[in-house]
Design an enzyme around this catalytic site. Structure first.
Site, PDB file in Angstrom:
ATOM      1  N   SER A   1     -58.957  23.444  13.776  1.00 35.61           N
ATOM      2  CA  SER A   1     -58.227  23.979  12.627  1.00 35.61           C
ATOM      3  C   SER A   1     -58.883  23.528  11.325  1.00 35.61           C
ATOM      4  CB  SER A   1     -56.775  23.510  12.660  1.00 35.61           C
ATOM      5  OG  SER A   1     -56.689  22.123  12.369  1.00 35.61           O
TER       6      SER A   1
ATOM      7  N   CYS B   1     -61.086  31.874  17.642  1.00 39.87           N
ATOM      8  CA  CYS B   1     -61.332  31.884  16.194  1.00 39.87           C
ATOM      9  C   CYS B   1     -62.061  33.143  15.772  1.00 39.87           C
ATOM     10  CB  CYS B   1     -62.103  30.637  15.768  1.00 39.87           C
ATOM     11  SG  CYS B   1     -63.802  30.589  16.362  1.00 39.87           S
TER      12      CYS B   1
END
Length: 498
Positions: free
Chosen positions: A226, A281
């Site tokens: 993240s 992602c």
């Protein structure tokens, strides 16, 4: 219950911190193993193992290191089925997706097999009178990788493949959610001929991460996860004098121009948005059709394709995607779905409360579709990381171009069109690191480089390809002169090349 231990110096290192984490089977919701969580002492044991192995491995010539990479590649291919089933049992991906995870990692290993060529330096003969100048690339020493749950094979291989081939030794801290495949890869690396200590695996949480950041013998850290954690690792790692490449989150957009082949776009979108339960992602969670007719037609074609999606357990060969990785993540995704409806987006298909017969406790989320999403919504600004696709309508090309360009994330983007001029202009102007033209998931091939912009990446160097070689090596430049006869008087001025 199965215990997953650290892997240090070519063997299991029994966790002594007294801390363990549960490893779930996402298909059933049951705990299937416990993984040891390292403290600073156990991280140090892995680092010391790598430090001991470094001098000999760095002195091994690049061709011999490449032979280890070749042997490792063959062993991974030989054990592909075992690795894929192990990966799926802890992550939740369907088997075909797990094999793709492993294969994309192997492509970087294939690149690393050519490391002798990538390590060639530069040479200038006669830079000055009787003076030659040449450069060489040398390894950094002990380096570390901190990898996420969503690609437990691919991303570790992205990192340690290039790092080890260039002569470094490696400490890997994989996700504690699905730790078994990284350990198995380390075992195969030893079987391929790498000396003990070249690749070590230490499991853990923030305590282990902080120990890696602080350890003085670790020269570089590569991270994927993240954005908040990426920024934390980058800022603290660089403050401790380390090289850091830290890849963060994403909110990738797919721009659909009016001339696009909508049948193909729909197929691409469904795979890119819902494959691997959206836990990528480089997923495509936002689609931006240009013009009302394009948007209406796209929505009309998307709905039946979404309704045909089969969600199933990882071993179901007919399933398009499986469960998300944990109960906490399932709840997070479902909370985002509720938030999107509350914010005023039109919830066209709701994946909350999805239950699979016989696997009611599994961590499944059904395919979800929103329409009429706007820029001020949190569900647009933030990364959901689940099987949720958002339609965001744009009036024209400039408005569509601005959306990914102005977003806080800049990982990937795609444009769907038959117009080469429009595609070329978009690729040049969009403020995003990786662009696909009629390619929904623009992950570059291994001999190119992977990396986003803005809050999707921190650091100056991307993953794999020649950027990876640069990250894991340092350049030494030698200026040499071999005079004839006696050495002349001592010179106290800086040498020039006159």
């Amino acid at each position: 219950m199965r215990a997953i231990e650290h892997y240090v110096s070519g063997k299991a290192l029994i966790g002594a911190s007294g801390r363990h984490g549960d490893v779930y089977n996402p298909n059933t919701g049951a705990v299937q193993a416990q993984v040891a969580l390292a403290n600073a002492r156990e991280i140090d044991a892995a680092v010391q193992s790598a430090a001991k192995a470094f001098p000999g491995w760095a002195a091994t010539n690049p061709q011999r290191r490449a032979r280890v990479m070749f042997a490792f590649k063959q062993l991974v291919e030989k054990n592909m089925d075992e690795l894929a089933h192990l990966l799926s049992s802890e992550h939740g991906k369907v088997i075909a997706d797990s094999k793709g995870d492993i294969q994309r990692g192997l492509e970087v290993i294939e690149f690393a097999c050519g490391i002798p060529h990538a390590l060639k330096g530069e040479y200038t003969e006669g830079a000055g009178p009787g003076i030659d100048v040449y450069s060489m690339r040398q390894p950094l020493g002990v380096v570390a990788g901190i990898t996420p749950f969503n690609f437990p094979a691919m991303i570790p291989m992205w990192m340690f493949g290039v790092a080890i081939a260039t002569g470094n030794t490696f400490v890997l801290k994989p996700s504690e959610k699905d730790p078994s495949v990284p350990v198995r890869l380390a075992e195969l690396m030893m079987e391929a001929g790498a000396p003990e200590g070249v690749l070590n695996v230490a499991h853990g949480d923030k305590e282990a991460v902080d120990a890696i950041i602080a350890h003085p013998e670790i020269k570089a850290i590569s991270f994927v996860g993240s954005s908040d954690i990426a920024h934390y690792i980058y800022s603290h790692g660089t403050a401790n004098g380390k090289r850091v490449q830290a890849m963060g989150g994403a909110k990738n957009h797919g721009i659909v121009l009016p001339d696009a082949d909508l049948d193909q776009v729909v197929k691409d979108l469904v795979g890119a948005a819902y494959g691997s339960a959206g836990e990528r992602c480089m997923a495509l969670p936002v689609v931006v059709p240009v013009g009302k007719k394009t948007a209406d037609d796209l929505r009309e074609r998307l709905i039946p394709e979404i309704e045909k999606l089969k969600v199933g357990i990882s071993t179901d060969a007919d399933a398009q995607y499986g469960p998300v990785v944990s109960l906490a993540h399932k709840r997070k995704v479902e909370d985002y779905i509720g938030l999107g409806a509350k914010e005023g987006a039109e919830l066209v298909r709701d994946g909350r409360g999805f239950k699979l017969q016989g696997y009611e406790e599994g961590f499944f989320v059904g395919p979800t579709l929103f329409d009429k999403v706007s820029t001020e919504m949190r569900t647009y600004k933030e990364e959901i990381f689940g099987p949720v696709l958002q339609i965001m309508r744009a009036e024209n090309f400039e408005e569509a171009l601005a959306l990914p360009s102005q977003h806080q994330y800049g990982n990937g983007v795609a444009i769907f069109t038959r117009n080469g001029r429009a595609a070329r202009e978009f690729a040049q102007r969009v403020n995003v690191g990786m662009v696909g033209i009629n390619v929904p998931i623009p992950v570059p091939v291994a001999y190119h480089t992977f990396g986003g912009w803005k809050r999707s990446a921190f650091g100056d160097t991307n993953q794999h390809g020649m950027e990876g070689v640069k990250f894991y090596t340092k350049v030494k430049t030698v200026t040499a002169r071999w005079p004839e006869g006696d050495v002349g008087d001592q010179s106290f001025v800086i040498p020039t090349m006159r």
